[in-house]
Design a protein around this motif. Sequence first.
Motif, PDB file in Angstrom:
ATOM      1  N   VAL A   1       0.816  -1.219   0.000  1.00 50.64           N
ATOM      2  CA  VAL A   1       0.000   0.000   0.000  1.00 50.64           C
ATOM      3  C   VAL A   1       0.846   1.264   0.000  1.00 50.64           C
ATOM      4  CG1 VAL A   1      -1.628   1.354   1.389  1.00 50.64           C
ATOM      5  CG2 VAL A   1      -2.040  -1.092   1.011  1.00 50.64           C
ATOM      6  N   GLN A   2       1.910   1.303   0.823  1.00 50.62           N
ATOM      7  CA  GLN A   2       2.754   2.498   0.881  1.00 50.62           C
ATOM      8  C   GLN A   2       3.844   2.505  -0.186  1.00 50.62           C
ATOM      9  OE1 GLN A   2       2.339   5.246   2.460  1.00 50.62           O
ATOM     10  NE2 GLN A   2       0.710   4.651   3.855  1.00 50.62           N
ATOM     11  N   GLY A   3       4.083   1.385  -0.808  1.00 53.05           N
ATOM     12  CA  GLY A   3       5.169   1.313  -1.775  1.00 53.05           C
ATOM     13  C   GLY A   3       4.776   1.600  -3.209  1.00 53.05           C
ATOM     14  N   ILE A   4       3.522   1.307  -3.560  1.00 51.73           N
ATOM     15  CA  ILE A   4       3.122   1.404  -4.956  1.00 51.73           C
ATOM     16  C   ILE A   4       3.303   2.830  -5.494  1.00 51.73           C
ATOM     17  CG2 ILE A   4       0.713   1.787  -4.297  1.00 51.73           C
ATOM     18  CD1 ILE A   4       1.921  -0.173  -7.386  1.00 51.73           C
ATOM     19  N   GLY A   5       3.985   2.937  -6.620  1.00 49.34           N
ATOM     20  CA  GLY A   5       4.199   4.228  -7.260  1.00 49.34           C
ATOM     21  C   GLY A   5       5.381   5.010  -6.728  1.00 49.34           C
ATOM     22  N   LYS A   6       6.038   4.492  -5.690  1.00 49.60           N
ATOM     23  CA  LYS A   6       7.199   5.182  -5.124  1.00 49.60           C
ATOM     24  C   LYS A   6       8.399   4.266  -4.953  1.00 49.60           C
ATOM     25  CE  LYS A   6       3.514   7.536  -3.162  1.00 49.60           C
ATOM     26  NZ  LYS A   6       2.184   6.962  -2.829  1.00 49.60           N
ATOM     27  N   VAL A   7       8.151   3.014  -4.614  1.00 52.01           N
ATOM     28  CA  VAL A   7       9.221   2.025  -4.446  1.00 52.01           C
ATOM     29  C   VAL A   7       8.950   0.870  -5.408  1.00 52.01           C
ATOM     30  CG1 VAL A   7      10.378   0.450  -2.855  1.00 52.01           C
ATOM     31  CG2 VAL A   7       9.542   2.664  -2.024  1.00 52.01           C
ATOM     32  N   PRO A   8       9.685   0.804  -6.518  1.00 50.41           N
ATOM     33  CA  PRO A   8       9.434  -0.234  -7.529  1.00 50.41           C
ATOM     34  C   PRO A   8       9.524  -1.646  -6.954  1.00 50.41           C
ATOM     35  CG  PRO A   8      10.915   1.456  -8.383  1.00 50.41           C
ATOM     36  CD  PRO A   8      10.771   1.720  -6.910  1.00 50.41           C
ATOM     37  N   LEU A   9       8.587  -2.485  -7.374  1.00 51.56           N
ATOM     38  CA  LEU A   9       8.565  -3.876  -6.937  1.00 51.56           C
ATOM     39  C   LEU A   9       8.029  -4.738  -8.074  1.00 51.56           C
ATOM     40  CD1 LEU A   9       8.741  -6.120  -4.741  1.00 51.56           C
ATOM     41  CD2 LEU A   9       6.386  -5.529  -4.126  1.00 51.56           C
ATOM     42  N   SER A  10       8.846  -5.675  -8.524  1.00 53.96           N
ATOM     43  CA  SER A  10       8.396  -6.645  -9.526  1.00 53.96           C
ATOM     44  C   SER A  10       7.808  -7.841  -8.789  1.00 53.96           C
ATOM     45  CB  SER A  10       9.568  -7.090 -10.402  1.00 53.96           C
ATOM     46  OG  SER A  10       9.186  -8.206 -11.189  1.00 53.96           O
ATOM     47  N   LEU A  11       6.503  -8.012  -8.913  1.00 52.76           N
ATOM     48  CA  LEU A  11       5.830  -9.081  -8.184  1.00 52.76           C
ATOM     49  C   LEU A  11       6.337 -10.454  -8.610  1.00 52.76           C
ATOM     50  CD1 LEU A  11       2.206  -7.634  -8.260  1.00 52.76           C
ATOM     51  CD2 LEU A  11       3.820  -7.605  -6.348  1.00 52.76           C
ATOM     52  N   LYS A  12       6.610 -10.604  -9.893  1.00 54.55           N
ATOM     53  CA  LYS A  12       7.077 -11.898 -10.398  1.00 54.55           C
ATOM     54  C   LYS A  12       8.518 -12.168  -9.951  1.00 54.55           C
ATOM     55  CE  LYS A  12       3.264 -12.736 -12.651  1.00 54.55           C
ATOM     56  NZ  LYS A  12       2.337 -13.816 -12.257  1.00 54.55           N
ATOM     57  N   LYS A  13       9.376 -11.164 -10.092  1.00 54.07           N
ATOM     58  CA  LYS A  13      10.781 -11.331  -9.723  1.00 54.07           C
ATOM     59  C   LYS A  13      10.937 -11.602  -8.228  1.00 54.07           C
ATOM     60  CE  LYS A  13      15.300  -9.030 -10.010  1.00 54.07           C
ATOM     61  NZ  LYS A  13      16.016  -7.776 -10.409  1.00 54.07           N
ATOM     62  N   ALA A  14      10.096 -10.954  -7.410  1.00 51.60           N
ATOM     63  CA  ALA A  14      10.185 -11.112  -5.959  1.00 51.60           C
ATOM     64  C   ALA A  14       9.445 -12.351  -5.459  1.00 51.60           C
ATOM     65  CB  ALA A  14       9.640  -9.869  -5.266  1.00 51.60           C
ATOM     66  N   LYS A  15       8.871 -13.114  -6.391  1.00 56.85           N
ATOM     67  CA  LYS A  15       8.166 -14.356  -6.050  1.00 56.85           C
ATOM     68  C   LYS A  15       7.029 -14.121  -5.061  1.00 56.85           C
ATOM     69  CE  LYS A  15      12.205 -17.349  -6.832  1.00 56.85           C
ATOM     70  NZ  LYS A  15      13.193 -16.314  -7.183  1.00 56.85           N
ATOM     71  N   VAL A  16       6.306 -13.019  -5.258  1.00 55.56           N
ATOM     72  CA  VAL A  16       5.170 -12.670  -4.403  1.00 55.56           C
ATOM     73  C   VAL A  16       3.945 -13.444  -4.869  1.00 55.56           C
ATOM     74  CG1 VAL A  16       3.643 -10.786  -3.686  1.00 55.56           C
ATOM     75  CG2 VAL A  16       6.105 -10.386  -3.934  1.00 55.56           C
ATOM     76  N   ASP A  17       3.218 -14.020  -3.910  1.00 56.32           N
ATOM     77  CA  ASP A  17       2.010 -14.770  -4.234  1.00 56.32           C
ATOM     78  C   ASP A  17       0.758 -13.922  -4.129  1.00 56.32           C
ATOM     79  OD1 ASP A  17       3.191 -17.467  -4.583  1.00 56.32           O
ATOM     80  OD2 ASP A  17       3.695 -17.259  -2.462  1.00 56.32           O
ATOM     81  N   LEU A  18       0.777 -12.978  -3.171  1.00 58.15           N
ATOM     82  CA  LEU A  18      -0.375 -12.107  -2.973  1.00 58.15           C
ATOM     83  C   LEU A  18       0.119 -10.715  -2.626  1.00 58.15           C
ATOM     84  CD1 LEU A  18      -1.033 -14.908  -0.854  1.00 58.15           C
ATOM     85  CD2 LEU A  18      -3.243 -14.190  -1.780  1.00 58.15           C
ATOM     86  N   CYS A  19      -0.551  -9.687  -3.152  1.00 55.39           N
ATOM     87  CA  CYS A  19      -0.094  -8.314  -2.906  1.00 55.39           C
ATOM     88  C   CYS A  19      -1.285  -7.358  -2.824  1.00 55.39           C
ATOM     89  CB  CYS A  19       0.864  -7.868  -4.006  1.00 55.39           C
ATOM     90  SG  CYS A  19       1.513  -6.196  -3.766  1.00 55.39           S
ATOM     91  N   SER A  20      -1.341  -6.592  -1.731  1.00 52.75           N
ATOM     92  CA  SER A  20      -2.435  -5.649  -1.510  1.00 52.75           C
ATOM     93  C   SER A  20      -2.045  -4.242  -1.945  1.00 52.75           C
ATOM     94  CB  SER A  20      -2.807  -5.617  -0.019  1.00 52.75           C
ATOM     95  OG  SER A  20      -2.947  -6.915   0.514  1.00 52.75           O
TER      96      SER A  20
END
Length: 378
Positions: free
Chosen positions: A177-196
């Motif tokens: 929630v606080q990271g989107i649009g400010k701290v880049p995160l690749s959901l696939k690269k980070a092996k995230v299963d669920l993300c809010s």
Amino acid sequence: MIYFDNSATTKPFEEVMTAYQKAAIQFFANPSSLHYLGSDAERLLMRTRQAVAEQLRIETEEVVFTSGGTEGNNLAIKGIAFQHQTRGKHLITSSVEHPSVLEVFKELEQNGFEVSYASVDHSGKVDPEEIKSLIRKDTILISIMSVNNELGTIQPIEEIGDIAGMYPKVFFHVDHVQGIGKVPLSLKKAKVDLCSISGHKIHGLKGTGILYVRKGVLLSPLFHGGGHESNRRSGTENLPGMVAFAKALRKIKEKEKKQLNELIHLRHHLINHLNVMEEVIINSPLSGAPHIINVSVPGIKPEVMIHALAKKDIFVSAKSACSSKQPDVSSVLKACNLKENVTKSAIRISLSYSSTIEEADLFLEEFNSAIRYLEKGR
């Protein structure tokens, strides 16, 4: 007006309001209705879901529209816990998560689940090796936020994702929630299963958001009914809100691409000037998220400082907006083992891409003046 409380909520983009109004008026029909008005609404819903998926570089069916971060966190955590409890009832999180995560885990503990809370260092950062050490044969979920909402601490999501990926039974949830649009995160690269993700933190509307659910992950739904959102979130779709969210996400991604360095520079400008104020203690790590600065002025209550600044039309906050009316001590700063006079006097300054150097300088001037005035009154 100087609005430095963007981690609590953001002012909606004009384009977001326009998109919402257009969808609400022109596509008012229920997307499940069989007539052509319903079909038109359904097609817009499909295009909106695809637009969100493209921005996040995920698959269309992995987008579940929600009412925001709280619902997304609840659906992810409870959904995994109840769906997969026969495989294990052990869960892992950290001691500095948002209330919409910590309160869920407290409830699950009352329902027979066991939760391990990873500690953090003085900056609020978790150690991936500790996360690894907490994993057991009956562990089914790790839930760690990407960016702390009070300190701006960026968590080592990719490292934790690599660890979680070593255990086939363990799902990995990220509150972004606080990271989107400010701290880049690749959901696939980070092996995230669920993300809010929440809409009103990115200049969208309150009551909008999504939960990314990796293809193949099964969830027990919170809401039962007509089987909307592929049986993961029943209820007639908030199509105008979804359209507004997609527009906000596209806009914030554009600003992240073009203006992120400017936002980082503005934060450093503020930190450099706050550092020379003898009364001020900076709690946020220098390498934190580009929009959050947490400071303490020991001896001055946060609410007193907030009201003093508000009289000058400058708006900041204390702690998380979701827990600002709770007792004085910040549980996040307490978990960082900071001194009590620091945990009781914390102020959060949170910026947006529309914040300016001129606003920052005026804030610094008025903040310094408020400190002087309030110290005389002690």
